[in-house]
Scaffold this motif. Sequence first.
Motif, PDB file in Angstrom:
ATOM      1  N   LYS A 583       0.933  -1.133   0.053  1.00 28.67           N
ATOM      2  CA  LYS A 583      -0.060  -0.124  -0.190  1.00 28.67           C
ATOM      3  C   LYS A 583       0.888   1.200   0.021  1.00 28.67           C
ATOM      4  O   LYS A 583       0.610   2.338  -0.731  1.00 28.67           O
ATOM      5  CB  LYS A 583      -1.044   0.139   1.147  1.00 28.67           C
ATOM      6  CG  LYS A 583      -1.603   1.126   1.375  1.00 28.67           C
ATOM      7  CD  LYS A 583      -2.747   0.948   2.555  1.00 28.67           C
ATOM      8  CE  LYS A 583      -3.613   2.399   2.812  1.00 28.67           C
ATOM      9  NZ  LYS A 583      -4.283   2.316   3.766  1.00 28.67           N
ATOM     10  N   LEU A 603      -4.309  -0.144  -6.308  1.00 25.62           N
ATOM     11  CA  LEU A 603      -4.360   0.058  -4.614  1.00 25.62           C
ATOM     12  C   LEU A 603      -5.813  -0.724  -4.315  1.00 25.62           C
ATOM     13  O   LEU A 603      -5.920  -0.956  -3.111  1.00 25.62           O
ATOM     14  CB  LEU A 603      -4.459   1.588  -4.567  1.00 25.62           C
ATOM     15  CG  LEU A 603      -4.565   1.874  -3.065  1.00 25.62           C
ATOM     16  CD1 LEU A 603      -3.298   1.757  -2.324  1.00 25.62           C
ATOM     17  CD2 LEU A 603      -4.554   3.646  -2.958  1.00 25.62           C
ATOM     18  N   ALA A 604      -6.564  -0.533  -5.093  1.00 25.74           N
ATOM     19  CA  ALA A 604      -8.118  -1.211  -4.678  1.00 25.74           C
ATOM     20  C   ALA A 604      -7.468  -2.875  -4.242  1.00 25.74           C
ATOM     21  O   ALA A 604      -8.183  -3.383  -3.468  1.00 25.74           O
ATOM     22  CB  ALA A 604      -9.017  -1.183  -5.865  1.00 25.74           C
ATOM     23  N   HIS A 607      -6.231  -3.229  -0.953  1.00 28.80           N
ATOM     24  CA  HIS A 607      -7.365  -2.928   0.004  1.00 28.80           C
ATOM     25  C   HIS A 607      -8.332  -4.285   0.042  1.00 28.80           C
ATOM     26  O   HIS A 607      -8.456  -4.623   1.210  1.00 28.80           O
ATOM     27  CB  HIS A 607      -8.255  -1.784  -0.155  1.00 28.80           C
ATOM     28  CG  HIS A 607      -7.661  -0.633   0.136  1.00 28.80           C
ATOM     29  ND1 HIS A 607      -7.177  -0.301   1.434  1.00 28.80           N
ATOM     30  CD2 HIS A 607      -7.181   0.278  -0.527  1.00 28.80           C
ATOM     31  CE1 HIS A 607      -6.759   0.855   1.613  1.00 28.80           C
ATOM     32  NE2 HIS A 607      -6.843   1.640   0.175  1.00 28.80           N
ATOM     33  N   LEU A 610      -6.221  -6.452   2.172  1.00 24.20           N
ATOM     34  CA  LEU A 610      -6.231  -5.983   3.831  1.00 24.20           C
ATOM     35  C   LEU A 610      -7.744  -6.213   4.177  1.00 24.20           C
ATOM     36  O   LEU A 610      -7.842  -5.639   5.308  1.00 24.20           O
ATOM     37  CB  LEU A 610      -5.618  -4.668   3.943  1.00 24.20           C
ATOM     38  CG  LEU A 610      -4.542  -4.080   3.432  1.00 24.20           C
ATOM     39  CD1 LEU A 610      -4.185  -2.854   3.538  1.00 24.20           C
ATOM     40  CD2 LEU A 610      -3.480  -4.897   4.509  1.00 24.20           C
ATOM     41  N   LYS A 611      -8.661  -6.942   3.589  1.00 24.31           N
ATOM     42  CA  LYS A 611      -9.801  -7.188   3.987  1.00 24.31           C
ATOM     43  C   LYS A 611     -10.601  -5.687   4.167  1.00 24.31           C
ATOM     44  O   LYS A 611     -11.281  -5.677   5.011  1.00 24.31           O
ATOM     45  CB  LYS A 611      -9.923  -8.058   5.128  1.00 24.31           C
ATOM     46  CG  LYS A 611      -9.091  -9.388   5.093  1.00 24.31           C
ATOM     47  CD  LYS A 611      -9.536 -10.235   4.034  1.00 24.31           C
ATOM     48  CE  LYS A 611      -8.673 -11.475   3.976  1.00 24.31           C
ATOM     49  NZ  LYS A 611      -8.942 -12.394   2.987  1.00 24.31           N
ATOM     50  N   GLU A 612     -10.546  -4.905   3.371  1.00 22.02           N
ATOM     51  CA  GLU A 612     -11.101  -3.622   3.250  1.00 22.02           C
ATOM     52  C   GLU A 612     -11.890  -3.380   2.147  1.00 22.02           C
ATOM     53  O   GLU A 612     -11.429  -2.493   1.478  1.00 22.02           O
ATOM     54  CB  GLU A 612     -10.012  -2.425   3.521  1.00 22.02           C
ATOM     55  CG  GLU A 612      -9.202  -2.648   4.953  1.00 22.02           C
ATOM     56  CD  GLU A 612      -7.949  -1.575   4.944  1.00 22.02           C
ATOM     57  OE1 GLU A 612      -7.718  -0.834   3.842  1.00 22.02           O
ATOM     58  OE2 GLU A 612      -7.557  -1.658   5.831  1.00 22.02           O
ATOM     59  N   ASN A 614     -14.611  -1.855   1.382  1.00 16.80           N
ATOM     60  CA  ASN A 614     -15.198  -0.475   1.221  1.00 16.80           C
ATOM     61  C   ASN A 614     -14.226   0.531   0.429  1.00 16.80           C
ATOM     62  O   ASN A 614     -14.397   1.238  -0.243  1.00 16.80           O
ATOM     63  CB  ASN A 614     -15.882   0.071   2.517  1.00 16.80           C
ATOM     64  CG  ASN A 614     -17.071  -0.506   2.986  1.00 16.80           C
ATOM     65  OD1 ASN A 614     -17.598  -1.095   2.305  1.00 16.80           O
ATOM     66  ND2 ASN A 614     -17.251  -0.699   4.384  1.00 16.80           N
ATOM     67  N   GLU A 615     -12.760   0.269   1.189  1.00 19.08           N
ATOM     68  CA  GLU A 615     -12.040   1.042   0.642  1.00 19.08           C
ATOM     69  C   GLU A 615     -11.497   0.610  -0.830  1.00 19.08           C
ATOM     70  O   GLU A 615     -11.224   1.419  -1.731  1.00 19.08           O
ATOM     71  CB  GLU A 615     -10.546   1.000   1.480  1.00 19.08           C
ATOM     72  CG  GLU A 615     -10.747   1.877   2.960  1.00 19.08           C
ATOM     73  CD  GLU A 615     -10.920   3.233   2.698  1.00 19.08           C
ATOM     74  OE1 GLU A 615     -10.392   3.921   1.816  1.00 19.08           O
ATOM     75  OE2 GLU A 615     -11.739   3.835   3.253  1.00 19.08           O
ATOM     76  N   ALA A 616     -11.493  -0.404  -1.020  1.00 18.65           N
ATOM     77  CA  ALA A 616     -11.437  -1.082  -2.191  1.00 18.65           C
ATOM     78  C   ALA A 616     -12.268  -0.454  -3.493  1.00 18.65           C
ATOM     79  O   ALA A 616     -11.907  -0.026  -4.429  1.00 18.65           O
ATOM     80  CB  ALA A 616     -11.029  -2.706  -2.364  1.00 18.65           C
ATOM     81  N   ASN A 619     -11.380   2.978  -4.388  1.00 19.93           N
ATOM     82  CA  ASN A 619     -10.326   3.145  -5.414  1.00 19.93           C
ATOM     83  C   ASN A 619     -10.835   2.809  -6.772  1.00 19.93           C
ATOM     84  O   ASN A 619     -10.385   3.094  -7.672  1.00 19.93           O
ATOM     85  CB  ASN A 619      -9.108   2.476  -4.752  1.00 19.93           C
ATOM     86  CG  ASN A 619      -8.692   3.171  -3.577  1.00 19.93           C
ATOM     87  OD1 ASN A 619      -8.031   4.242  -3.712  1.00 19.93           O
ATOM     88  ND2 ASN A 619      -8.456   2.398  -2.579  1.00 19.93           N
TER      89      ASN A 619
END
Length: 962
Positions: A583, A603-604, A607, A610-612, A614-616, A619
């Motif tokens: 990241k 970058l998505a 994420h 990273l088990k994220e 919503n952030e993915a 992006n």
Amino acid sequence: MADINLKEVTLIIGVVAACYWNSLFCGFVFDDVSAILDNKDLHPSTPLKTLFQNDFWGTPMSEERSHKSYRPLTVLTFRLNYLFSELKPMSYHLLNMIFHAVVSVIFLKVCKLFLDNWSSVIASLLFAVHPVHTEAVTGVVGRAELLSSIFFLAAFLSYTKSKGPDNSIVWTPIALTVFLVAVATLCKEQGITVVGICCVYEVFIAQGYTLPLLCTTAGQFLRGKGSIPFSMLQTLIKLIVLMFSTLLLVVIRVQVIQSQLPVFTRFDNPAAVSPTPTRQLTFNYLLPVNAWLLLNPSELCCDWTMGTIPLIESFLDIRNLATFIFFCFLGALGVFGLRYPGNSSKTVLMALCLMALPFIPASNLFFPVGFVVAERVLYVPSMGFCILVAHGWQKISNKSVFKKLSWVCLSMVILTHALKTLHRNWDWESEYTLFMSALKVNKNNAKLWNNVGHALENEKNFERALKYFLQATHVQPDDIGAHMNVGRTYKNLNRTKAAEESYMMAKSLMPQIIPGKKYAARIAPNHLNVYINLANLIRANESRLEEADQLYRQAISMRPDFKQAYISRGELLLKMNKPVKAKEAYLKALELDRNNADLWYNLAIVHIELKEPNEALKNFNHALELNPKHKLALFNSAILMQESGEVKLRPEARKRLLSYVNEEPLDANGYFNLGMLAMDDKKDTEAEMWMKKAIKLQADFRSALFNLALLYSQTAKELMALPILEELLRYYPDHIKGLILKGDILMNQKKDILGAKKCFEKILEMDPSNVQGKHNLCVVYFEEKDLLKAERCLVETLALAPHEEYIQRHLNIVRDKISSSSFVEQPVFPAGKTSGIEGDKIPTENEKEIKSKPRPIQVIKTSDNKSQSKSNKQLGKNTDKETPHKTTKEIKEIEKKRVAALKRLEEIERILNVEERSFQRADLEQPDSLTKELHFTSRLRAPCLILHIRYNGTTIFKMAQN
């Protein structure tokens, strides 16, 4: 100045069409690839303002790797081509041919300022057919010369009207001239040189001064013996205005390139980095070389860099004689034009100006250029050459002795030039034909050997490509790019060790660090890709990941703004299971380029690791804002929305998948996921349509075949599912879920217990510990009325999954039946469907597996009221037959016990049925979530791996070629 007439225009246009018609069938070659195919500024999704921020090749002017060629108006015409025909080359070549015809017609009008009608037509015809123009006309990137020439000549013609009656100044044509000069410069840099031609025209043509007269007037003024004439003052005012406007344009141009010159290597222009006097001798020799191409265009070459023209390292080199002769001839013509009055001297002077002044930017006089000789830069200088030839022909033909001979010779020149041009166009048909034609002219240019290798490499002919790359290393042993190409080809041939050796050789040729000197200024940015390519090669070995990371970091230390190193390192860090550091790498790359959709996409992916989610998704959305047609972002963001389970996101997910299939109509994955989305929305007919489309494109699409069969089984079309399952198992005989579904249909619909048994036995052959297959085989034994075998089977299954309550419950049912059969005859259980749990799934070892598998065979059944009544009667008959010796009291006691046992079984089944129905509802809400999840994961990660080694649509290896 005589006006041009329709016949002359028609003649010139016809000749241009006859010479260049076959150029319409040529493709994008050489520099066209970077300027057209790889240039995102052509796409409608790119804001128009970006054209004025990037160079000719689509690279931001602020970046060091930029070529600093600022030609936004030319790129705008490419964008218009793309708007009408996207990347079909014919329209690009057609527009180039039209522009060449326009230049030839305007040039005819200019010629009539200095020549008679016949001579003007001859000069224009010679210009129209000259073979040296092939690169500018047939090569699409040559449009910069064509457009610049149109406004160049228009600016000059406008200035010729600035002289009014009584030698007064007419300001409107001057203002128009300044505007047209600016437009010409925005098409190509050499457009600004028309100001010099206007100045020469004003002094020596419009005012009629000669050099001796100017010297005399200046001498008298300096001695105080006279004043400057009013006409000369007016001329000075006009020249000051022209020079001031030119200076302003130069200042703006310097600001645009941010006072930075482009970085070229010694291979692009060897003389530029050579010591004195080699540099001066070589640069001066290049002038007669260019003049010879105009005089004798028999051997043309698309690339004159590297060792094409050996350096002149001594005054004793015989080639210096050609330089001396050229300057003597040029000087004689200059003296004639400047010293003597008369129309002939004026014509010669203007011809010399047209030859010399537009060539200055390419002459290495003020700054080094990225080539040795380039035929396309001779496009405007050839105008002066054509005027000289036409003027000389006019002088010769006026003598009756040579009149016929001059016509014959002129006709032969124009005809042979036209045929040469027509033949030369075919060389530009493809990259292979172009570079092979160049090798016939010059075999000492390693770049040509490399480019032929690239052409063969694009055709996947790696063995032949390797031969040309190796030859390039022999011709130029210190060519870093050639060794990189060899390494890449070895890699494509799976010769990893040889590839690593080639990359190490290229790395050893990199300039060494010199204290106090900026490293980036001494190396081409693309050569740093040797670190990227070498790291990409060795990281295939899991034990060398740290070594690969060290190479990425080394590249970054050499050039902190090297975005590709950050991108590739980010992908490696993901592979090393270091998503946080990955990241950081991508965020650093985004600091350098926030308008790159690929970076936001990668970058998505981080994420997601990273088990994220919503952030993915944010992006992914950012990537789509920058590039609404980013195919991978469309696809994966849609899958992410689908997997989120939020119903409100499904319409947008569907919209993005539809956009994806519109961009990639031959990718079955898009249709498959549209089908899965339709299954989520309970749109069975639509889901069936999308699944069938996916299978039509990819007959062995495992997930599509299985889910279509599952869809049929869930919509009471089990018999339609069977041929789909047969096809699935033909491609994938070990598809366990397919075998389970097939066994279910065979047992419940076809009443083919033996076929179902074979399916479950095959599962256990592949996976003896498969609980679901083992349990369903137990059900088969039960249906075969082999209760003891069913009991043993369930005991073994329970040992495999001791925590599964449903197995224990079913075991209890079987044991109860065995117990009841000890005092009554076992009732005949119907093989068909019964009420209560009809069509329900057998629970398996975990809910996730339940969601992913097809509908299993029905659970162990009890009889409904009707069959129970029938069984009672049958049981009564059997009892009567088998126990005639029992008394009525005993029979009543047995019947009482049997009824109690049946009631117990019914209660157990009722409880079991409720639980299994809850499983069924969960399964129907998510038709095949595990299949989708697995498909989503593989689809998401595979493009990620590709894009991590991509930047602006170009692979690292491709960048090494440029």
